[in-house]
Write a protein that holds these residues in place. Structure first.
Motif, PDB file in Angstrom:
ATOM      1  N   ARG A 184       0.876  -1.176   0.000  1.00 51.87           N
ATOM      2  CA  ARG A 184       0.000   0.000   0.000  1.00 51.87           C
ATOM      3  C   ARG A 184       0.908   1.219   0.000  1.00 51.87           C
ATOM      4  O   ARG A 184       2.058   1.122   0.427  1.00 51.87           O
ATOM      5  CB  ARG A 184      -0.877  -0.018   1.256  1.00 51.87           C
ATOM      6  N   ARG A 185       0.405   2.330  -0.475  1.00 50.64           N
ATOM      7  CA  ARG A 185       1.272   3.511  -0.585  1.00 50.64           C
ATOM      8  C   ARG A 185       0.681   4.722   0.146  1.00 50.64           C
ATOM      9  O   ARG A 185      -0.486   5.048  -0.042  1.00 50.64           O
ATOM     10  CB  ARG A 185       1.463   3.869  -2.067  1.00 50.64           C
ATOM     11  N   TRP A 186       1.515   5.353   0.948  1.00 52.29           N
ATOM     12  CA  TRP A 186       1.109   6.594   1.604  1.00 52.29           C
ATOM     13  C   TRP A 186       2.050   7.728   1.208  1.00 52.29           C
ATOM     14  O   TRP A 186       3.247   7.495   0.954  1.00 52.29           O
ATOM     15  CB  TRP A 186       1.256   6.476   3.122  1.00 52.29           C
ATOM     16  N   VAL A 187       1.503   8.943   1.212  1.00 52.82           N
ATOM     17  CA  VAL A 187       2.342  10.149   1.182  1.00 52.82           C
ATOM     18  C   VAL A 187       2.206  10.794   2.555  1.00 52.82           C
ATOM     19  O   VAL A 187       1.089  10.969   3.061  1.00 52.82           O
ATOM     20  CB  VAL A 187       1.887  11.125   0.068  1.00 52.82           C
ATOM     21  N   VAL A 188       3.345  11.078   3.192  1.00 56.57           N
ATOM     22  CA  VAL A 188       3.323  11.712   4.521  1.00 56.57           C
ATOM     23  C   VAL A 188       4.017  13.069   4.411  1.00 56.57           C
ATOM     24  O   VAL A 188       5.135  13.158   3.892  1.00 56.57           O
ATOM     25  CB  VAL A 188       4.055  10.850   5.575  1.00 56.57           C
ATOM     26  N   LYS A 189       3.333  14.125   4.872  1.00 53.57           N
ATOM     27  CA  LYS A 189       3.892  15.481   4.792  1.00 53.57           C
ATOM     28  C   LYS A 189       4.125  16.040   6.192  1.00 53.57           C
ATOM     29  O   LYS A 189       3.221  16.023   7.038  1.00 53.57           O
ATOM     30  CB  LYS A 189       2.929  16.392   4.009  1.00 53.57           C
ATOM     31  N   ALA A 190       5.345  16.521   6.445  1.00 51.71           N
ATOM     32  CA  ALA A 190       5.685  17.092   7.755  1.00 51.71           C
ATOM     33  C   ALA A 190       5.833  18.601   7.638  1.00 51.71           C
ATOM     34  O   ALA A 190       6.581  19.102   6.787  1.00 51.71           O
ATOM     35  CB  ALA A 190       6.981  16.470   8.261  1.00 51.71           C
ATOM     36  N   GLY A 191       5.135  19.338   8.488  1.00 50.92           N
ATOM     37  CA  GLY A 191       5.167  20.807   8.477  1.00 50.92           C
ATOM     38  C   GLY A 191       6.425  21.364   9.133  1.00 50.92           C
ATOM     39  O   GLY A 191       7.095  20.689   9.920  1.00 50.92           O
ATOM     40  N   SER A 192       6.740  22.622   8.784  1.00 53.95           N
ATOM     41  CA  SER A 192       7.972  23.268   9.263  1.00 53.95           C
ATOM     42  C   SER A 192       8.088  23.270  10.785  1.00 53.95           C
ATOM     43  O   SER A 192       9.150  22.955  11.346  1.00 53.95           O
ATOM     44  CB  SER A 192       8.014  24.741   8.824  1.00 53.95           C
ATOM     45  N   ASN A 193       7.008  23.641  11.452  1.00 56.29           N
ATOM     46  CA  ASN A 193       7.098  23.790  12.905  1.00 56.29           C
ATOM     47  C   ASN A 193       7.391  22.442  13.570  1.00 56.29           C
ATOM     48  O   ASN A 193       8.181  22.373  14.521  1.00 56.29           O
ATOM     49  CB  ASN A 193       5.790  24.400  13.439  1.00 56.29           C
ATOM     50  N   MET A 194       6.780  21.376  13.046  1.00 53.47           N
ATOM     51  CA  MET A 194       7.047  20.030  13.577  1.00 53.47           C
ATOM     52  C   MET A 194       8.512  19.641  13.372  1.00 53.47           C
ATOM     53  O   MET A 194       9.174  19.143  14.282  1.00 53.47           O
ATOM     54  CB  MET A 194       6.178  19.012  12.831  1.00 53.47           C
ATOM     55  N   VAL A 195       9.026  19.871  12.146  1.00 52.96           N
ATOM     56  CA  VAL A 195      10.403  19.480  11.838  1.00 52.96           C
ATOM     57  C   VAL A 195      11.377  20.260  12.723  1.00 52.96           C
ATOM     58  O   VAL A 195      12.298  19.689  13.320  1.00 52.96           O
ATOM     59  CB  VAL A 195      10.712  19.741  10.333  1.00 52.96           C
ATOM     60  N   LEU A 196      11.142  21.565  12.842  1.00 53.08           N
ATOM     61  CA  LEU A 196      12.082  22.406  13.603  1.00 53.08           C
ATOM     62  C   LEU A 196      11.979  22.179  15.101  1.00 53.08           C
ATOM     63  O   LEU A 196      12.998  22.066  15.785  1.00 53.08           O
ATOM     64  CB  LEU A 196      11.816  23.899  13.292  1.00 53.08           C
ATOM     65  N   SER A 197      10.757  22.072  15.625  1.00 48.85           N
ATOM     66  CA  SER A 197      10.651  21.924  17.077  1.00 48.85           C
ATOM     67  C   SER A 197      10.945  20.477  17.492  1.00 48.85           C
ATOM     68  O   SER A 197      11.469  20.237  18.577  1.00 48.85           O
ATOM     69  CB  SER A 197       9.304  22.408  17.604  1.00 48.85           C
ATOM     70  N   GLY A 198      10.647  19.518  16.606  1.00 53.13           N
ATOM     71  CA  GLY A 198      10.906  18.112  16.945  1.00 53.13           C
ATOM     72  C   GLY A 198      12.368  17.730  16.807  1.00 53.13           C
ATOM     73  O   GLY A 198      12.883  16.907  17.561  1.00 53.13           O
ATOM     74  N   GLY A 199      13.031  18.295  15.804  1.00 47.69           N
ATOM     75  CA  GLY A 199      14.466  18.061  15.612  1.00 47.69           C
ATOM     76  C   GLY A 199      14.831  16.597  15.368  1.00 47.69           C
ATOM     77  O   GLY A 199      13.987  15.784  14.989  1.00 47.69           O
ATOM     78  N   PRO A 200      16.126  16.256  15.583  1.00 52.59           N
ATOM     79  CA  PRO A 200      16.622  14.924  15.240  1.00 52.59           C
ATOM     80  C   PRO A 200      15.878  13.779  15.929  1.00 52.59           C
ATOM     81  O   PRO A 200      15.680  12.727  15.330  1.00 52.59           O
ATOM     82  CB  PRO A 200      18.089  14.952  15.717  1.00 52.59           C
ATOM     83  N   LEU A 201      15.442  13.973  17.180  1.00 53.08           N
ATOM     84  CA  LEU A 201      14.778  12.864  17.886  1.00 53.08           C
ATOM     85  C   LEU A 201      13.442  12.510  17.239  1.00 53.08           C
ATOM     86  O   LEU A 201      13.115  11.338  17.045  1.00 53.08           O
ATOM     87  CB  LEU A 201      14.543  13.237  19.361  1.00 53.08           C
ATOM     88  N   LEU A 202      12.686  13.552  16.889  1.00 57.63           N
ATOM     89  CA  LEU A 202      11.382  13.300  16.266  1.00 57.63           C
ATOM     90  C   LEU A 202      11.573  12.689  14.873  1.00 57.63           C
ATOM     91  O   LEU A 202      10.869  11.745  14.489  1.00 57.63           O
ATOM     92  CB  LEU A 202      10.565  14.597  16.174  1.00 57.63           C
ATOM     93  N   LEU A 203      12.541  13.209  14.126  1.00 53.85           N
ATOM     94  CA  LEU A 203      12.779  12.653  12.783  1.00 53.85           C
ATOM     95  C   LEU A 203      13.171  11.175  12.857  1.00 53.85           C
ATOM     96  O   LEU A 203      12.737  10.363  12.049  1.00 53.85           O
ATOM     97  CB  LEU A 203      13.851  13.455  12.043  1.00 53.85           C
ATOM     98  N   ARG A 204      13.972  10.853  13.868  1.00 49.21           N
ATOM     99  CA  ARG A 204      14.359   9.451  14.011  1.00 49.21           C
ATOM    100  C   ARG A 204      13.136   8.589  14.350  1.00 49.21           C
ATOM    101  O   ARG A 204      12.952   7.492  13.806  1.00 49.21           O
ATOM    102  CB  ARG A 204      15.427   9.285  15.083  1.00 49.21           C
ATOM    103  N   LEU A 232      17.332   8.513   8.783  1.00 44.42           N
ATOM    104  CA  LEU A 232      17.141   7.343   7.912  1.00 44.42           C
ATOM    105  C   LEU A 232      18.251   6.323   8.141  1.00 44.42           C
ATOM    106  O   LEU A 232      17.996   5.127   8.309  1.00 44.42           O
ATOM    107  CB  LEU A 232      17.143   7.795   6.443  1.00 44.42           C
ATOM    108  N   ASN A 233      19.489   6.812   8.180  1.00 39.48           N
ATOM    109  CA  ASN A 233      20.613   5.890   8.323  1.00 39.48           C
ATOM    110  C   ASN A 233      20.581   5.174   9.670  1.00 39.48           C
ATOM    111  O   ASN A 233      20.884   3.982   9.768  1.00 39.48           O
ATOM    112  CB  ASN A 233      21.947   6.622   8.134  1.00 39.48           C
ATOM    113  N   ALA A 234      20.178   5.909  10.717  1.00 40.76           N
ATOM    114  CA  ALA A 234      20.108   5.303  12.052  1.00 40.76           C
ATOM    115  C   ALA A 234      19.076   4.189  12.087  1.00 40.76           C
ATOM    116  O   ALA A 234      19.110   3.314  12.953  1.00 40.76           O
ATOM    117  CB  ALA A 234      19.750   6.366  13.086  1.00 40.76           C
ATOM    118  N   THR A 235      18.142   4.230  11.141  1.00 38.47           N
ATOM    119  CA  THR A 235      17.071   3.238  11.108  1.00 38.47           C
ATOM    120  C   THR A 235      17.350   2.158  10.067  1.00 38.47           C
ATOM    121  O   THR A 235      16.525   1.277   9.839  1.00 38.47           O
ATOM    122  CB  THR A 235      15.742   3.971  10.756  1.00 38.47           C
TER     123      THR A 235
END
Ligand SMILES: Nc1ncnc2c1ncn2[C@@H]1O[C@H](COP(=O)(O)OP(=O)(O)O)[C@@H](O)[C@H]1O
Ligand SMILES: N[C@@H](CCC(=O)OP(=O)(O)O)C(=O)O
Length: 273
Positions: free
Chosen positions: A15-35, A99-102
């Motif tokens: 199955r295929r999804w497109v997931v979009k992350a907003g600026s505030n989430m990316v910036l406030s979440g940082g590396p931990l959230l991205l991981r 991505l690499n950490a995962t």
């Protein structure tokens, strides 16, 4: 191991999804959230047969935090373009680390509106995405802000992600933002606002009554652009979920159809593009 593709384009059995992350989430979440997000992308693939095309914002906001002379408000187009050129590799560095950490590999694709509107360029984009997914590589997309003028802009990444979901024939579009979905009024202004868990349709009346302003200094388009994106997605057979990006395991919760965020129905069956 490389996988074969079905006639509809999706990698066999996926199955295929497109997931979009907003600026505030990316910036406030940082590396931990991205991981945490990328761990869920890997888990979706392993346990749910879901392949993900990722759309990220955050280039301009990442650079704005680092360029002291950049204006906070009222930026010109060329200032925004220059900031995006500085910030895009910063954002991609964060994604590559996560991505690499995962154990995943990522690929960057930057798009302008013309790349989707033009038949030949859209076909090339589709082919690239299909090849990446066949190799289990996660495409990470953003608008090519550095060269996109006002005339050829998607406008915001909510619109970009809906168009990508449409042309890649995704089943779901997930918009990860900084509120827990659509509310009956802006929850930042009204503490008694209540969440709408399910919408059958995005009506013109709903759009007309929805705020276009961003909830943070980093975002673009507010809830209005998300509902417009959901409307476009629905017209092309894609179901949209508006969810809060930093809720633990939010992608897995959506895979399990949990009551998170706002689910917006698709209007009709998906069709070939
Ligand atoms: N009816 C509403 N329901 C939920 N959020 C709303 C509503 N109206 C306005 N908003 C605002 O929309 C914001 C999300 O949009 P935006 O700031 O553009 O996010 P992003 O950067 O994730 O794209 C929220 O922070 C919220 O303040
Ligand atoms: N392409 C821009 C983001 C534009 C945008 O739509 O931002 P957002 O509303 O936070 O999703 C960037 O990377 O800065």
């Amino acid at each position: 191991m490389s996988k074969s593709q079905t006639e509809t384009g999706n990698t066999q059995g996926m199955r295929r999804w497109v997931v979009k992350a907003g600026s505030n989430m990316v910036l406030s979440g940082g590396p931990l959230l991205l991981r945490a997000w990328m761990q869920q992308v890997a888990q979706l693939r392993r346990e749910h047969n879901i392949e993900v095309i990722w759309v990220t914002s955050g280039a301009i906001a990442s650079a704005a935090d680092r360029v002291p002379s950049a204006r906070k408000k009222g930026r010109t187009l060329s200032e925004k373009q220059a900031l995006s050129a500085i910030g895009q590799p910063m954002v991609m560095d964060l994604y590559n680390l996560a991505l690499n950490a995962t154990g995943l590999l990522g690929a960057q694709i930057l798009l302008t509106y013309d790349d989707i509107a033009d038949d030949v360029r859209r076909r090339n984009f589709q082919n690239t995405v299909e090849q990446l997914l066949t190799w289990d590589v996660t495409p990470v997309l953003n608008e090519n802000d550095a060269v996109a003028t006002e005339e050829i802009k998607f406008g915001d990444n909510d619109s970009l992600s809906a168009r990508v979901a449409w042309v890649t024939r995704a089943e779901r579009l997930l918009i990860l933002t900084d509120v827990a979905g659509l509310y009956d009024s802006d929850p930042r202004k009204n503490p008694h606002a209540t969440r709408v868990s399910h919408l059958k349709r995005v009506t013109q009346e709903l759009l007309d009554s929805t705020d276009k302003g961003s909830g943070s200094s980093r975002g673009t388009g507010g809830m209005y652009s998300k509902l417009s994106a959901a409307q476009l997605a629905a017209e092309h057979g894609v179901e949209t979920w508006l969810v809060q990006g930093d809720v633990p395991s939010v992608l897995l919760q959506v895979a399990n159809n949990a009551d998170v965020g706002t689910r917006i129905d698709a209007m009709r069956r998906r069709r070939e593009k």
